[in-house]
Design an enzyme around this catalytic site. Sequence first.
Site, PDB file in Angstrom:
ATOM      1  N   LYS A  22     -35.760 -10.527 -30.488  1.00  0.00           N
ATOM      2  CA  LYS A  22     -35.248 -10.387 -29.111  1.00  0.00           C
ATOM      3  C   LYS A  22     -34.334  -9.150 -29.025  1.00  0.00           C
ATOM      4  O   LYS A  22     -34.469  -8.333 -28.127  1.00  0.00           O
ATOM      5  CB  LYS A  22     -34.456 -11.622 -28.715  1.00  0.00           C
ATOM      6  CG  LYS A  22     -33.624 -11.470 -27.445  1.00  0.00           C
ATOM      7  CD  LYS A  22     -32.869 -12.714 -27.081  1.00  0.00           C
ATOM      8  CE  LYS A  22     -31.560 -12.879 -27.773  1.00  0.00           C
ATOM      9  NZ  LYS A  22     -30.456 -12.074 -27.253  1.00  0.00           N
ATOM     10  N   ASN A  23     -33.447  -9.018 -30.006  1.00  0.00           N
ATOM     11  CA  ASN A  23     -32.417  -7.970 -29.922  1.00  0.00           C
ATOM     12  C   ASN A  23     -32.924  -6.592 -30.301  1.00  0.00           C
ATOM     13  O   ASN A  23     -32.174  -5.618 -30.248  1.00  0.00           O
ATOM     14  CB  ASN A  23     -31.198  -8.371 -30.763  1.00  0.00           C
ATOM     15  CG  ASN A  23     -30.484  -9.561 -30.138  1.00  0.00           C
ATOM     16  OD1 ASN A  23     -30.795  -9.956 -29.013  1.00  0.00           O
ATOM     17  ND2 ASN A  23     -29.565 -10.144 -30.872  1.00  0.00           N
ATOM     18  N   CYS A 127     -19.582 -14.061 -21.063  1.00  0.00           N
ATOM     19  CA  CYS A 127     -20.563 -15.145 -21.211  1.00  0.00           C
ATOM     20  C   CYS A 127     -19.863 -16.259 -21.993  1.00  0.00           C
ATOM     21  O   CYS A 127     -18.664 -16.183 -22.272  1.00  0.00           O
ATOM     22  CB  CYS A 127     -21.814 -14.660 -21.937  1.00  0.00           C
ATOM     23  SG  CYS A 127     -21.553 -14.413 -23.691  1.00  0.00           S
ATOM     24  N   ARG A 132     -16.861 -10.096 -23.551  1.00  0.00           N
ATOM     25  CA  ARG A 132     -17.928  -9.087 -23.662  1.00  0.00           C
ATOM     26  C   ARG A 132     -17.657  -7.812 -22.847  1.00  0.00           C
ATOM     27  O   ARG A 132     -18.436  -7.382 -22.025  1.00  0.00           O
ATOM     28  CB  ARG A 132     -19.274  -9.691 -23.245  1.00  0.00           C
ATOM     29  CG  ARG A 132     -19.646 -11.023 -23.812  1.00  0.00           C
ATOM     30  CD  ARG A 132     -19.905 -11.043 -25.303  1.00  0.00           C
ATOM     31  NE  ARG A 132     -21.071 -10.308 -25.705  1.00  0.00           N
ATOM     32  CZ  ARG A 132     -22.317 -10.808 -25.747  1.00  0.00           C
ATOM     33  NH1 ARG A 132     -22.520 -12.036 -25.356  1.00  0.00           N
ATOM     34  NH2 ARG A 132     -23.319 -10.067 -26.156  1.00  0.00           N
ATOM     35  N   ASP A 317     -24.591 -14.098 -35.292  1.00  0.00           N
ATOM     36  CA  ASP A 317     -25.643 -14.883 -34.615  1.00  0.00           C
ATOM     37  C   ASP A 317     -26.210 -15.985 -35.498  1.00  0.00           C
ATOM     38  O   ASP A 317     -27.038 -16.765 -35.033  1.00  0.00           O
ATOM     39  CB  ASP A 317     -26.780 -13.966 -34.151  1.00  0.00           C
ATOM     40  CG  ASP A 317     -26.326 -13.018 -33.058  1.00  0.00           C
ATOM     41  OD1 ASP A 317     -27.061 -12.073 -32.746  1.00  0.00           O
ATOM     42  OD2 ASP A 317     -25.210 -13.215 -32.533  1.00  0.00           O
ATOM     43  N   ARG A 409     -33.790 -18.769 -24.318  1.00  0.00           N
ATOM     44  CA  ARG A 409     -33.500 -17.327 -24.249  1.00  0.00           C
ATOM     45  C   ARG A 409     -33.895 -16.630 -25.553  1.00  0.00           C
ATOM     46  O   ARG A 409     -34.253 -15.460 -25.555  1.00  0.00           O
ATOM     47  CB  ARG A 409     -31.996 -17.108 -24.012  1.00  0.00           C
ATOM     48  CG  ARG A 409     -31.486 -17.487 -22.638  1.00  0.00           C
ATOM     49  CD  ARG A 409     -30.049 -17.034 -22.475  1.00  0.00           C
ATOM     50  NE  ARG A 409     -29.920 -15.674 -22.946  1.00  0.00           N
ATOM     51  CZ  ARG A 409     -28.868 -15.226 -23.667  1.00  0.00           C
ATOM     52  NH1 ARG A 409     -27.891 -16.046 -23.975  1.00  0.00           N
ATOM     53  NH2 ARG A 409     -28.812 -13.970 -24.053  1.00  0.00           N
TER      54      ARG A 409
HETATM   55  C1  EPZ Z   1     -25.390  -7.622 -29.586  1.00  0.00           C
HETATM   56  O1  EPZ Z   1     -24.508  -7.885 -28.508  1.00  0.00           O
HETATM   57  C2  EPZ Z   1     -26.364  -8.794 -29.634  1.00  0.00           C
HETATM   58  N1  EPZ Z   1     -27.112  -8.864 -28.388  1.00  0.00           N
HETATM   59  C3  EPZ Z   1     -25.591 -10.098 -29.858  1.00  0.00           C
HETATM   60  O2  EPZ Z   1     -26.554 -11.141 -29.976  1.00  0.00           O
HETATM   61  C4  EPZ Z   1     -24.842  -9.978 -31.184  1.00  0.00           C
HETATM   62  O3  EPZ Z   1     -24.092 -11.163 -31.393  1.00  0.00           O
HETATM   63  C5  EPZ Z   1     -23.903  -8.753 -31.128  1.00  0.00           C
HETATM   64  O4  EPZ Z   1     -24.674  -7.567 -30.823  1.00  0.00           O
HETATM   65  C6  EPZ Z   1     -23.174  -8.547 -32.443  1.00  0.00           C
HETATM   66  O5  EPZ Z   1     -24.099  -8.392 -33.466  1.00  0.00           O
HETATM   67  C7  EPZ Z   1     -28.193  -8.039 -28.215  1.00  0.00           C
HETATM   68  O6  EPZ Z   1     -28.512  -7.231 -29.063  1.00  0.00           O
HETATM   69  C8  EPZ Z   1     -28.942  -8.188 -26.931  1.00  0.00           C
HETATM   70  P1  EPZ Z   1     -21.266  -5.808 -29.561  1.00  0.00           P
HETATM   71  P2  EPZ Z   1     -23.471  -6.726 -28.007  1.00  0.00           P
HETATM   72  O7  EPZ Z   1     -21.144  -4.744 -28.556  1.00  0.00           O
HETATM   73  O8  EPZ Z   1     -24.069  -5.403 -28.225  1.00  0.00           O
HETATM   74  C9  EPZ Z   1     -16.650  -6.178 -28.488  1.00  0.00           C
HETATM   75  C10 EPZ Z   1     -27.573 -13.180 -29.446  1.00  0.00           C
HETATM   76  O9  EPZ Z   1     -27.239 -14.346 -29.708  1.00  0.00           O
HETATM   77  N2  EPZ Z   1     -16.879  -5.029 -27.602  1.00  0.00           N
HETATM   78  O10 EPZ Z   1     -21.694  -5.449 -30.959  1.00  0.00           O
HETATM   79  O11 EPZ Z   1     -23.023  -7.093 -26.652  1.00  0.00           O
HETATM   80  C11 EPZ Z   1     -17.428  -7.431 -28.044  1.00  0.00           C
HETATM   81  O12 EPZ Z   1     -16.712  -8.145 -27.069  1.00  0.00           O
HETATM   82  C12 EPZ Z   1     -26.520 -12.185 -28.977  1.00  0.00           C
HETATM   83  O13 EPZ Z   1     -28.740 -12.725 -29.569  1.00  0.00           O
HETATM   84  C13 EPZ Z   1     -15.806  -4.471 -26.923  1.00  0.00           C
HETATM   85  O14 EPZ Z   1     -14.679  -4.927 -27.052  1.00  0.00           O
HETATM   86  O15 EPZ Z   1     -22.270  -6.946 -29.036  1.00  0.00           O
HETATM   87  C14 EPZ Z   1     -17.565  -8.199 -29.329  1.00  0.00           C
HETATM   88  O16 EPZ Z   1     -16.374  -8.910 -29.570  1.00  0.00           O
HETATM   89  C15 EPZ Z   1     -25.159 -12.816 -28.827  1.00  0.00           C
HETATM   90  N3  EPZ Z   1     -16.016  -3.407 -26.097  1.00  0.00           N
HETATM   91  C16 EPZ Z   1     -17.726  -7.097 -30.391  1.00  0.00           C
HETATM   92  O17 EPZ Z   1     -17.187  -5.903 -29.785  1.00  0.00           O
HETATM   93  C17 EPZ Z   1     -17.267  -2.850 -25.932  1.00  0.00           C
HETATM   94  O18 EPZ Z   1     -17.404  -1.871 -25.181  1.00  0.00           O
HETATM   95  C18 EPZ Z   1     -19.166  -6.822 -30.797  1.00  0.00           C
HETATM   96  O19 EPZ Z   1     -19.900  -6.635 -29.599  1.00  0.00           O
HETATM   97  C19 EPZ Z   1     -18.345  -3.430 -26.631  1.00  0.00           C
HETATM   98  C20 EPZ Z   1     -18.131  -4.507 -27.472  1.00  0.00           C
END
Ligand code: EPZ
Length: 430
Positions: A22-23, A127, A132, A317, A409
């Site tokens: 998915k990701n 979410c 996020r 995850d 999902r």
């Molecule tokens: C991706 O989300 C994945 N989703 C998530 O999978 C996964 O858990 C996550 O990466 C971490 O590996 C998809 O790929 C569609 P991040 P993403 O930006 O990109 C903070 C699932 O179950 N952050 O790496 O949104 C954020 O809040 C989902 O398939 C900021 O603070 O995650 C988090 O605490 C859940 N500011 C951390 O960084 C920003 O601008 C990591 O988030 C961006 C992120």
Amino acid sequence: MEILQIEGGRRLEGEILISGAKNAALPLMIASLLTDEELVIENVPDLSDVRQLVEILANHGVDIVTTAHTANLSNISAGSSLHLKSDKVNNLHAPANLVAKMRASFWVIAPLIARFGYAKVALPGGCEIGSRPVDFLLDGLRALGAKINIEDGYVLAEAAKGLTGADYHFPNITVGGTHVMLMAASLAQGETRLYNAACEPEIVNLANLLIKMGANIEGAGTPQIIIKGVKKLHGSQIATIADRIEAGTYAMAVAMAGGKVLLRGADINHLPCVEQILQACGVGINAVPEGILVERLADRLSAVDISTEGYPGFPTDLQAQFMALMTTAIGKSIIKENIFENRYMHVEELKKFGANIEVNAQEAVVTGVDRLHAADVLATDLRASASLIMAGLVADGITTIGNLHHLDRGFAQLEAKLQACGAKITRLNK
Ligand code: EPZ
């Protein structure tokens, strides 16, 4: 409401076809907005998040033709081939009602601003697992010269003269931020250097597609990535990599229920930390030509500690699934969630099965119990839904699980895949 009903106590034997990730599929699909030529993406999983993104891209004017495939000898989906063409994009606006349904659709801001110089995209909001924010994604686009304003819950991004390459240091590792910067910088004038970039295999999948489209990218999969912008990207084709989170989930389900299962198409190289941790628990997990062979070796598993990190560390995850696995292990497991601030909502549901779990701040301590008993529970978020199914597979009695929209999902045909291995799991309308 649809529910899953599971009769616990059955081992899992046979094989599970692992779907496309998915990701990985989501950013690959979004990359179609970068060119007016056709992209073909193979092995796209049959998931509600993917169907939602198809609707969002169509709203921008992307033509999408989907060809579904079935695996031979079974009715399991072998994924779809998506033909996407963005030569008639007529709308640079991603509305709140669509973005809210699938957060990663926010990433369309990158190709829209890079190719068309303008984007109006609803902020994705939080979410179940956390707030996020997207501050790093917006700072990165600003570094490339985009003018970013936020008004009434929308991000207005402008770059009338196009984007300009620059250096950008991510304050924290962000998968979405790395995807966004890879796509935006590919069409920027000049060179972009990313520091502290995410290293997930899904990042490499996207970078490989962009390179096939004519982008000039070096270092994807490492914390430092260099992108030399090009004027135009052309069409191409790529296969979505196998879903390492799905594979890790089923590996833990076999470890919990007992048995031996081939995870067809899975790549053990994408689960380095998980392989070590499961082996330490007493699970046989080995690469074979067809994928990964998983077998529960010990009568009862041993408790092991984990701390979630970005790739190649233990994936956030898979944290909920590992917690379920530890509920019947021998000893105490300390689980530290470092990526998201609210990713323990499965704890209260797992405790309904008789699990012994204490949470303080970002740490959960699981003390293994001999048996779990059946429970009626509700899924709280995507990956947590899988942890409840794992508990139901071993609990004494009949377990029911509601709120299945979370599950659908991210796990394609989960019941059919587990039924084929001997689980008594059915989806009912209640
Ligand atoms: C991706 O989300 C994945 N989703 C998530 O999978 C996964 O858990 C996550 O990466 C971490 O590996 C998809 O790929 C569609 P991040 P993403 O930006 O990109 C903070 C699932 O179950 N952050 O790496 O949104 C954020 O809040 C989902 O398939 C900021 O603070 O995650 C988090 O605490 C859940 N500011 C951390 O960084 C920003 O601008 C990591 O988030 C961006 C992120």
